[in-house]
Design an enzyme around this catalytic site. Structure first.
Site, mmCIF file in Angstrom:
data_model
loop_
_atom_site.group_PDB
_atom_site.id
_atom_site.type_symbol
_atom_site.label_atom_id
_atom_site.label_comp_id
_atom_site.label_asym_id
_atom_site.label_seq_id
_atom_site.Cartn_x
_atom_site.Cartn_y
_atom_site.Cartn_z
ATOM 1 N N ASN A 189 43.014 35.027 33.876
ATOM 2 C CA ASN A 189 40.901 36.350 33.762
ATOM 3 C C ASN A 189 40.461 36.022 31.599
ATOM 4 O OD1 ASN A 189 39.261 37.411 32.394
ATOM 5 N ND2 ASN A 189 39.622 39.419 33.059
ATOM 6 N N ASP B 8 47.408 43.840 32.740
ATOM 7 C CA ASP B 8 46.679 45.312 33.573
ATOM 8 C C ASP B 8 46.312 46.039 33.031
ATOM 9 O OD1 ASP B 8 47.013 44.295 37.065
ATOM 10 O OD2 ASP B 8 47.147 46.505 36.536
ATOM 11 N N PHE C 17 33.344 42.030 28.946
ATOM 12 C CA PHE C 17 33.423 41.736 29.821
ATOM 13 C C PHE C 17 33.707 42.500 31.386
ATOM 14 C CE2 PHE C 17 37.883 41.664 31.338
ATOM 15 C CZ PHE C 17 38.214 41.954 30.322
ATOM 16 N N GLY C 18 33.584 42.444 32.553
ATOM 17 C CA GLY C 18 33.687 44.096 33.075
ATOM 18 C C GLY C 18 33.053 44.466 32.742
ATOM 19 N N TYR C 19 33.109 46.173 32.883
ATOM 20 C CA TYR C 19 32.542 47.501 32.601
ATOM 21 C C TYR C 19 32.321 47.865 31.166
ATOM 22 C CZ TYR C 19 34.599 47.804 37.661
ATOM 23 O OH TYR C 19 34.534 47.676 39.376
ATOM 24 N N ASP C 20 32.421 46.833 30.543
ATOM 25 C CA ASP C 20 32.030 47.081 28.834
ATOM 26 C C ASP C 20 30.779 47.414 29.205
ATOM 27 O OD1 ASP C 20 34.335 46.523 27.447
ATOM 28 O OD2 ASP C 20 34.152 43.882 27.453
ATOM 29 N N LYS D 215 35.863 45.788 18.681
ATOM 30 C CA LYS D 215 36.746 46.047 20.086
ATOM 31 C C LYS D 215 37.614 45.916 20.170
ATOM 32 C CE LYS D 215 36.812 44.937 25.436
ATOM 33 N NZ LYS D 215 36.520 44.346 26.281
HETATM 34 P P1 ITT Z 1 44.416 38.829 35.921
HETATM 35 O O1 ITT Z 1 44.531 40.196 37.102
HETATM 36 O O2 ITT Z 1 44.356 37.563 36.424
HETATM 37 O O3 ITT Z 1 44.908 39.093 34.993
HETATM 38 P P2 ITT Z 1 42.411 40.137 36.251
HETATM 39 O O4 ITT Z 1 40.818 40.213 35.693
HETATM 40 O O5 ITT Z 1 41.674 40.223 38.020
HETATM 41 O O6 ITT Z 1 42.657 39.094 36.493
HETATM 42 P P3 ITT Z 1 42.919 43.141 36.594
HETATM 43 O O7 ITT Z 1 43.809 43.390 38.188
HETATM 44 O O8 ITT Z 1 44.240 43.599 35.456
HETATM 45 O O9 ITT Z 1 42.964 41.520 36.780
HETATM 46 O O10 ITT Z 1 41.891 43.510 37.104
HETATM 47 C C1 ITT Z 1 41.347 44.381 35.433
HETATM 48 C C2 ITT Z 1 39.438 44.430 36.132
HETATM 49 O O11 ITT Z 1 39.618 45.930 34.836
HETATM 50 C C3 ITT Z 1 38.782 43.369 35.080
HETATM 51 O O12 ITT Z 1 38.298 42.581 36.087
HETATM 52 C C4 ITT Z 1 37.209 44.290 34.444
HETATM 53 O O13 ITT Z 1 36.443 44.583 35.565
HETATM 54 C C5 ITT Z 1 38.538 44.957 34.181
HETATM 55 N N1 ITT Z 1 38.526 45.294 32.746
HETATM 56 C C6 ITT Z 1 40.392 44.999 32.005
HETATM 57 N N2 ITT Z 1 39.266 45.483 30.918
HETATM 58 C C7 ITT Z 1 38.835 45.711 30.396
HETATM 59 C C8 ITT Z 1 37.831 45.455 29.306
HETATM 60 O O14 ITT Z 1 38.542 45.565 28.026
HETATM 61 N N3 ITT Z 1 36.078 45.702 29.551
HETATM 62 C C9 ITT Z 1 35.800 45.818 30.692
HETATM 63 N N4 ITT Z 1 36.511 45.672 31.820
HETATM 64 C C10 ITT Z 1 37.723 45.612 31.809
#
Ligand code: ITT
Length: 186
Positions: free
Chosen positions: A10, A65, A144-147, A167
């Site tokens: 990621n 993770d 990113f993600g759910y931010d 952040k």
């Molecule tokens: P790796 O396993 O390769 O590290 P991944 O994105 O699949 O990458 P995870 O299995 O740890 O990693 O999943 C984490 C998910 O949780 C990520 O894809 C986001 O959807 C969410 N997430 C984690 N940290 C976040 C953040 O700081 N802000 C927003 N969403 C987050």
């Protein structure tokens, strides 16, 4: 400069971690890094990722993770956060939809980091948490993600409306990294 392999695919994690830590260069694992994350906890999956990166490189490795745990959903999506729906936008839409009538909007971001030595043994494992709530609408473009749907306790904006610098002072990832940095200083 010391190098540590960051056991992730990621790019957002790499960017945030490199922005937080001075004096260490975090590098990506080689092609072929594709761990099977079949653990039941953040701790187990973090260890699985760290071990796979160490197996491929023989170097010191750090794994992150992480995920979003929502009280109304008994902690889900939790370790399934990355797989909750096919794209980041669909994950947000799905969560807002399942929460549309929820009064209890409490949630937390969790990050478990595992540091392994060159020999593959665990040096330390640290959990960071960031508590807050799920907003009713998505706002902001940073992070990113759910931010865009997460509001940290004590704030009025979503995490995606905060600057990268803000952040990185309060996030679950920053909290876990503080523990790792403390360990490395010793
Ligand atoms: P790796 O396993 O390769 O590290 P991944 O994105 O699949 O990458 P995870 O299995 O740890 O990693 O999943 C984490 C998910 O949780 C990520 O894809 C986001 O959807 C969410 N997430 C984690 N940290 C976040 C953040 O700081 N802000 C927003 N969403 C987050």
């Amino acid at each position: 400069m010391e190098q540590i392999v960051l056991a992730t695919s990621n790019p957002h994690k790499v960017e945030e971690i490199n922005a937080i830590v001075d004096g260490i260069e975090f590098i990506l694992p080689p092609a072929g890094f594709d761990p099977i994350e079949n653990g039941k906890t953040f701790e187990e999956n973090s260890l699985i990722k760290a071990k796979e990166a160490n197996r491929l490189t023989g170097k010191i490795t750090l794994a992150d993770d992480s995920g979003l745990c929502v009280e109304y959903l008994d902690g889900e999506p939790g370790i399934h956060s990355a797989r909750y729906a096919p794209s980041a936008q669909e994950r947000i839409d799905k969560l807002l939809n399942v929460m549309k009538d929820a009064k209890n909007r409490k949630a937390k971001f969790v990050c478990v980091m595992t540091l392994l030595g060159t020999d593959g043994k665990v040096l330390t494992q640290v959990r960071g948490e960031c508590h807050g709530k799920i907003d009713v609408l998505q706002k902001g473009k940073n992070g990113f993600g759910y931010d865009p749907i997460f509001i940290v306790d004590g704030y009025n904006q979503t995490m995606a409306e905060l600057s990268e610098e803000e952040k990185n002072k309060i996030s679950h990832r920053a909290m876990a990294l503080n523990g790792i940095i403390e360990f490395l200083k010793k």
